[in-house]
Design a protein around this motif. Structure first.
Motif, PDB file in Angstrom:
ATOM      1  N   LYS B  11      49.199  40.217  31.034  1.00 21.04           N
ATOM      2  CA  LYS B  11      48.084  41.040  30.333  1.00 21.04           C
ATOM      3  C   LYS B  11      47.996  42.413  30.769  1.00 21.04           C
ATOM      4  O   LYS B  11      47.250  43.223  30.392  1.00 21.04           O
ATOM      5  N   CYS B  13      47.355  43.525  33.723  1.00 18.96           N
ATOM      6  CA  CYS B  13      46.034  43.837  34.644  1.00 18.96           C
ATOM      7  C   CYS B  13      46.419  44.825  35.878  1.00 18.96           C
ATOM      8  O   CYS B  13      45.620  45.276  36.254  1.00 18.96           O
ATOM      9  N   GLY B  14      47.545  44.936  36.385  1.00 17.63           N
ATOM     10  CA  GLY B  14      48.013  45.769  37.377  1.00 17.63           C
ATOM     11  C   GLY B  14      48.121  45.403  38.725  1.00 17.63           C
ATOM     12  O   GLY B  14      48.146  46.066  39.521  1.00 17.63           O
ATOM     13  N   ILE B  15      47.594  43.954  38.849  1.00 18.34           N
ATOM     14  CA  ILE B  15      47.412  43.549  40.249  1.00 18.34           C
ATOM     15  C   ILE B  15      48.736  43.645  40.924  1.00 18.34           C
ATOM     16  O   ILE B  15      48.693  43.960  42.186  1.00 18.34           O
ATOM     17  N   ASN B  18      49.671  47.071  42.349  1.00 17.99           N
ATOM     18  CA  ASN B  18      48.807  47.453  43.354  1.00 17.99           C
ATOM     19  C   ASN B  18      49.092  46.714  44.756  1.00 17.99           C
ATOM     20  O   ASN B  18      48.589  47.065  45.878  1.00 17.99           O
ATOM     21  N   TYR B  34      50.128  40.921  24.585  1.00 20.43           N
ATOM     22  CA  TYR B  34      48.656  41.056  24.686  1.00 20.43           C
ATOM     23  C   TYR B  34      48.315  42.598  24.169  1.00 20.43           C
ATOM     24  O   TYR B  34      47.127  43.075  24.000  1.00 20.43           O
ATOM     25  N   LEU B  56      49.274  36.008  42.976  1.00 21.68           N
ATOM     26  CA  LEU B  56      48.315  36.679  42.792  1.00 21.68           C
ATOM     27  C   LEU B  56      48.175  37.200  41.265  1.00 21.68           C
ATOM     28  O   LEU B  56      47.221  37.509  40.715  1.00 21.68           O
ATOM     29  N   CYS B  57      49.317  36.946  40.435  1.00 22.01           N
ATOM     30  CA  CYS B  57      49.397  37.018  38.987  1.00 22.01           C
ATOM     31  C   CYS B  57      48.509  35.937  38.344  1.00 22.01           C
ATOM     32  O   CYS B  57      48.909  34.810  38.425  1.00 22.01           O
ATOM     33  N   PRO B  58      47.308  36.379  37.693  1.00 22.73           N
ATOM     34  CA  PRO B  58      46.395  35.219  37.206  1.00 22.73           C
ATOM     35  C   PRO B  58      46.929  34.665  35.948  1.00 22.73           C
ATOM     36  O   PRO B  58      46.462  33.646  35.389  1.00 22.73           O
ATOM     37  N   ASP B  59      48.044  35.101  35.279  1.00 21.75           N
ATOM     38  CA  ASP B  59      48.832  34.506  34.509  1.00 21.75           C
ATOM     39  C   ASP B  59      49.897  33.781  34.405  1.00 21.75           C
ATOM     40  O   ASP B  59      50.792  33.414  33.493  1.00 21.75           O
TER      41      ASP B  59
END
Ligand SMILES: Cc1ncc(C[n+]2csc(CCOP(=O)(O)OP(=O)(O)O)c2C)c(N)n1
Ligand code: SF4
Ligand SMILES: [Mg+2]
Lengths: 263, 66
Positions: B11, B13-15, B18, B34, B56-59
């Protein structure tokens, strides 16, 4: 493809309804990593209430019950009593668990019934558009506290410790490994286990609590502004207390107690 | 290390961009399904395989393989 995703998620239902960078996805992967590590896929049943966080188990290819707002723990206790051989894992939000479901929480704790509860605390009612929850910090502007919240927030973990929960831990979404280990420990523990996860909702509470929407920034904030609790330590002020806060193996569990009484 | 990113689930998000300790990722011009800009592993050879991005990737959109 990601191995955990392939094994445990309903691929036809993806992508999830969560916004980009939402902490719920991180909690979801920590939970399935724990289930995978323990190899208990057929022995687990997930229960959730209503809210964004309560959608976490709905994507899992496991036994799942998505119930009504605030009643996840009521349904979960019923399920555990009917099928005591199942490990019951509950996903709930700060609104679902501490507001409308607060009374169920108190009574589940006092019974010390063998459930594992993962409460995703994003400090807000996210799904309904960002209203104040019982966990919203002081001073925060939300849709229902336009002048800044002037109430003291409820500390979920301390509340359940007082009420008799026997395994209590708190982590943030920036501690995915520790969170996975705590979920494993909570499932193994015989008694009421409560794991609070401080999570980001970039959409509804990002700007009002952290000043930015960027999920990576908020997670960096969690990492820098938290400490891991050890008994007897000097606790820093205004930081997020993480770690295993209580682990008591000596209290009798509810179903054991009932069976001893009616044998 | 071989890093692959799922266009259907990312999606943007850029997590990962970073959080990576080796700055392996950069935002690219490629769009995911998306509609947002995807990360691209520009320094894949510097990846140490800590798999933090995967966790840590929420998806669950990232896969890191040896
Ligand atoms: C009986 C009832 N009252 C109110 C609602 C509206 N409602 C839906 S979700 C929600 C709040 C959810 O907040 P939380 O549990 O913190 O979940 P989040 O979305 O933040 O993850 C509310 C009030 C409802 N669905 N049912
Ligand atoms: S509104 Fe908040 S909690 Fe709900 S999916 Fe979006 S980021 Fe997640
Ligand atoms: Mg919430």
């Amino acid at each position: 493809m990601n191995r955990l995703k392939e094994r445990y998620l309903r691929l036809d239902a993806l992508p999830t309804l969560f916004c980009p960078g939402c902490g719920n996805g991180i909690v979801q992967y920590a939970a399935i990593a724990a289930i995978d590590k323990m190899g208990i896929r057929n022995d687990i049943a997930c229960v959730s209430g209503i809210g964004c966080s309560s959608w976490i188990p709905c994507y899992l290819n496991l036994d799942v019950m998505h119930t009504t707002h605030g009643r996840a723990l009521a349904f979960a206790q019923g399920l555990k009593l009917a099928r005591p051989e199942k490990q019951v894992l509950v996903f709930t939000g700060d609104g679902d668990c501490l507001a409308i479901g607060g009374n169920h929480l108190l009574h589940a704790c006092k019974r010390n019934i063998d459930l594992t509860v993962v409460m995703v605390n994003n400090h807000i009612y996210a799904m309904t558009g960002g209203q104040k929850s019982p966990a919203t910090p002081k001073g925060v502007i939300t849709k229902t506290s336009p002048g800044g919240n002037y109430e003291e927030p409820i500390d979920g973990a301390q509340l359940v410790i007082c009420m008799g929960a026997t395994y209590v831990a708190r982590w943030t979404t920036a501690h995915p490994v520790q969170l996975q280990k705590s979920i494993e420990a909570g499932i193994k523990h015989k008694g009421f286990s409560f794991i609070e996860v401080i999570s980001q909702c970039p959409t509804q509470s990002g700007v009002s609590i952290y000043g930015v929407k960027d999920p990576a920034y908020i997670m960096k904030f969690f990492k820098e502004n938290s400490y891991i609790y050890k008994e007897g330590m000097d606790e820093p002020k205004n930081k997020i207390q993480c770690g295993v806060l209580k682990h008591d193996n000596d209290q009798p569990e509810y179903i054991d107690r009932m069976e001893a009484r009616f044998k | 290390m071989k890093i692959s990113i799922d266009t259907a689930c990312c999606k943007g998000c850029g997590i990962c961009i970073n959080i990576c300790p080796k700055q392996v990722y950069a935002r690219s011009k490629i769009r995911n399904r998306y509609g947002t800009a995807m990360p691209e592993p520009i320094k894949e050879n510097e990846c140490i395989g800590c798999k933090l991005c995967e966790r840590l990737c929420p998806d669950g959109a990232i896969n890191v393989e040896e």
